[in-house]
Write a protein that holds these residues in place. Sequence first.
Motif, PDB file in Angstrom:
ATOM      1  N   TRP A 125       3.358 -15.540  34.569  1.00 54.81           N
ATOM      2  CA  TRP A 125       4.778 -15.835  34.727  1.00 54.81           C
ATOM      3  C   TRP A 125       5.304 -16.400  33.428  1.00 54.81           C
ATOM      4  O   TRP A 125       4.608 -17.130  32.718  1.00 54.81           O
ATOM      5  CB  TRP A 125       4.991 -16.840  35.843  1.00 54.81           C
ATOM      6  CG  TRP A 125       4.897 -16.246  37.217  1.00 54.81           C
ATOM      7  CD1 TRP A 125       4.847 -14.928  37.552  1.00 54.81           C
ATOM      8  CD2 TRP A 125       4.851 -16.970  38.444  1.00 54.81           C
ATOM      9  NE1 TRP A 125       4.773 -14.789  38.917  1.00 54.81           N
ATOM     10  CE2 TRP A 125       4.777 -16.021  39.492  1.00 54.81           C
ATOM     11  CE3 TRP A 125       4.867 -18.315  38.764  1.00 54.81           C
ATOM     12  CZ2 TRP A 125       4.723 -16.383  40.824  1.00 54.81           C
ATOM     13  CZ3 TRP A 125       4.811 -18.674  40.096  1.00 54.81           C
ATOM     14  CH2 TRP A 125       4.751 -17.724  41.114  1.00 54.81           C
ATOM     15  N   VAL A 126       6.567 -16.075  33.132  1.00 52.95           N
ATOM     16  CA  VAL A 126       7.214 -16.558  31.919  1.00 52.95           C
ATOM     17  C   VAL A 126       8.567 -17.138  32.301  1.00 52.95           C
ATOM     18  O   VAL A 126       9.366 -16.486  32.975  1.00 52.95           O
ATOM     19  CB  VAL A 126       7.417 -15.421  30.891  1.00 52.95           C
ATOM     20  CG1 VAL A 126       8.051 -15.960  29.618  1.00 52.95           C
ATOM     21  CG2 VAL A 126       6.109 -14.710  30.598  1.00 52.95           C
ATOM     22  N   LEU A 127       8.803 -18.372  31.893  1.00 58.54           N
ATOM     23  CA  LEU A 127      10.095 -19.028  32.069  1.00 58.54           C
ATOM     24  C   LEU A 127      10.727 -19.169  30.694  1.00 58.54           C
ATOM     25  O   LEU A 127      10.058 -19.587  29.747  1.00 58.54           O
ATOM     26  CB  LEU A 127       9.923 -20.413  32.701  1.00 58.54           C
ATOM     27  CG  LEU A 127       9.225 -20.461  34.052  1.00 58.54           C
ATOM     28  CD1 LEU A 127       8.964 -21.907  34.457  1.00 58.54           C
ATOM     29  CD2 LEU A 127      10.062 -19.754  35.095  1.00 58.54           C
ATOM     30  N   ARG A 128      12.014 -18.824  30.574  1.00 57.39           N
ATOM     31  CA  ARG A 128      12.719 -18.920  29.298  1.00 57.39           C
ATOM     32  C   ARG A 128      14.111 -19.488  29.516  1.00 57.39           C
ATOM     33  O   ARG A 128      14.758 -19.189  30.512  1.00 57.39           O
ATOM     34  CB  ARG A 128      12.898 -17.542  28.655  1.00 57.39           C
ATOM     35  CG  ARG A 128      11.648 -16.877  28.244  1.00 57.39           C
ATOM     36  CD  ARG A 128      11.956 -15.497  27.694  1.00 57.39           C
ATOM     37  NE  ARG A 128      10.723 -14.766  27.552  1.00 57.39           N
ATOM     38  CZ  ARG A 128      10.354 -14.162  26.446  1.00 57.39           C
ATOM     39  NH1 ARG A 128      11.134 -14.146  25.416  1.00 57.39           N
ATOM     40  NH2 ARG A 128       9.204 -13.538  26.381  1.00 57.39           N
ATOM     41  N   ALA A 129      14.541 -20.258  28.549  1.00 58.35           N
ATOM     42  CA  ALA A 129      15.912 -20.766  28.552  1.00 58.35           C
ATOM     43  C   ALA A 129      16.268 -21.159  27.129  1.00 58.35           C
ATOM     44  O   ALA A 129      15.392 -21.489  26.324  1.00 58.35           O
ATOM     45  CB  ALA A 129      16.044 -21.966  29.483  1.00 58.35           C
ATOM     46  N   THR A 130      17.536 -21.108  26.815  1.00 61.57           N
ATOM     47  CA  THR A 130      18.005 -21.521  25.500  1.00 61.57           C
ATOM     48  C   THR A 130      19.164 -22.484  25.653  1.00 61.57           C
ATOM     49  O   THR A 130      19.903 -22.445  26.644  1.00 61.57           O
ATOM     50  CB  THR A 130      18.446 -20.327  24.634  1.00 61.57           C
ATOM     51  OG1 THR A 130      19.461 -19.607  25.328  1.00 61.57           O
ATOM     52  CG2 THR A 130      17.291 -19.412  24.315  1.00 61.57           C
ATOM     53  N   VAL A 188      17.840 -23.979  20.573  1.00 65.16           N
ATOM     54  CA  VAL A 188      16.476 -24.253  21.016  1.00 65.16           C
ATOM     55  C   VAL A 188      16.115 -23.257  22.113  1.00 65.16           C
ATOM     56  O   VAL A 188      16.828 -23.128  23.101  1.00 65.16           O
ATOM     57  CB  VAL A 188      16.323 -25.702  21.534  1.00 65.16           C
ATOM     58  CG1 VAL A 188      14.913 -25.939  22.044  1.00 65.16           C
ATOM     59  CG2 VAL A 188      16.674 -26.692  20.433  1.00 65.16           C
ATOM     60  N   LYS A 189      15.002 -22.565  21.898  1.00 68.48           N
ATOM     61  CA  LYS A 189      14.479 -21.633  22.897  1.00 68.48           C
ATOM     62  C   LYS A 189      13.247 -22.289  23.512  1.00 68.48           C
ATOM     63  O   LYS A 189      12.280 -22.604  22.816  1.00 68.48           O
ATOM     64  CB  LYS A 189      14.102 -20.304  22.259  1.00 68.48           C
ATOM     65  CG  LYS A 189      13.581 -19.288  23.277  1.00 68.48           C
ATOM     66  CD  LYS A 189      12.988 -18.054  22.635  1.00 68.48           C
ATOM     67  CE  LYS A 189      14.046 -17.200  21.999  1.00 68.48           C
ATOM     68  NZ  LYS A 189      13.490 -15.919  21.473  1.00 68.48           N
ATOM     69  N   LEU A 190      13.287 -22.504  24.815  1.00 61.55           N
ATOM     70  CA  LEU A 190      12.189 -23.101  25.561  1.00 61.55           C
ATOM     71  C   LEU A 190      11.498 -22.003  26.358  1.00 61.55           C
ATOM     72  O   LEU A 190      12.161 -21.279  27.112  1.00 61.55           O
ATOM     73  CB  LEU A 190      12.732 -24.187  26.489  1.00 61.55           C
ATOM     74  CG  LEU A 190      11.734 -24.918  27.378  1.00 61.55           C
ATOM     75  CD1 LEU A 190      10.705 -25.677  26.543  1.00 61.55           C
ATOM     76  CD2 LEU A 190      12.475 -25.867  28.310  1.00 61.55           C
ATOM     77  N   ILE A 191      10.191 -21.881  26.181  1.00 61.99           N
ATOM     78  CA  ILE A 191       9.423 -20.834  26.860  1.00 61.99           C
ATOM     79  C   ILE A 191       8.161 -21.458  27.447  1.00 61.99           C
ATOM     80  O   ILE A 191       7.518 -22.287  26.805  1.00 61.99           O
ATOM     81  CB  ILE A 191       9.002 -19.719  25.885  1.00 61.99           C
ATOM     82  CG1 ILE A 191      10.200 -19.160  25.141  1.00 61.99           C
ATOM     83  CG2 ILE A 191       8.251 -18.613  26.615  1.00 61.99           C
ATOM     84  CD1 ILE A 191       9.819 -18.228  24.017  1.00 61.99           C
ATOM     85  N   ALA A 192       7.817 -21.063  28.666  1.00 66.57           N
ATOM     86  CA  ALA A 192       6.550 -21.489  29.276  1.00 66.57           C
ATOM     87  C   ALA A 192       5.835 -20.263  29.826  1.00 66.57           C
ATOM     88  O   ALA A 192       6.466 -19.378  30.413  1.00 66.57           O
ATOM     89  CB  ALA A 192       6.788 -22.507  30.379  1.00 66.57           C
TER      90      ALA A 192
END
Length: 113
Positions: free
Chosen positions: A78-83, A91-95
């Motif tokens: 699974w990939v979570l992304r938000a900017t 800022v790009k946050l990815i998990a």
Amino acid sequence: MSYADTLNGLAPALTALRLLAVDFPEMPAPTVRVTPIYPTLLELALHDDLGAFEPWRIALGIAREDIDFRAQDDGRTWVLRATTDYAGARVKLIAFGDVLRRPLAMVGGSDAA
């Protein structure tokens, strides 16, 4: 797109990183990416830890509805992304994390009551 040809050109992303380190020193440590190709972008990546995404999301003021959810690796990750914008940088946050699966006994089958 503006290409940074000096370290000073990376100032927006590096300033944001410095402020995050000062304002949130106890946050889970991400992999950090800054590149002269996108000098105003700071990427924070959390590998094998989907749970670390939530405290970072809250700290950065990202709304839940702004999270992009995807699966990759044939649905196994699974990939979570938000900017968001923070201290003059994007800022790009990815998990990234393994798909959460319930134990087979909980799903049903011949042994289920």
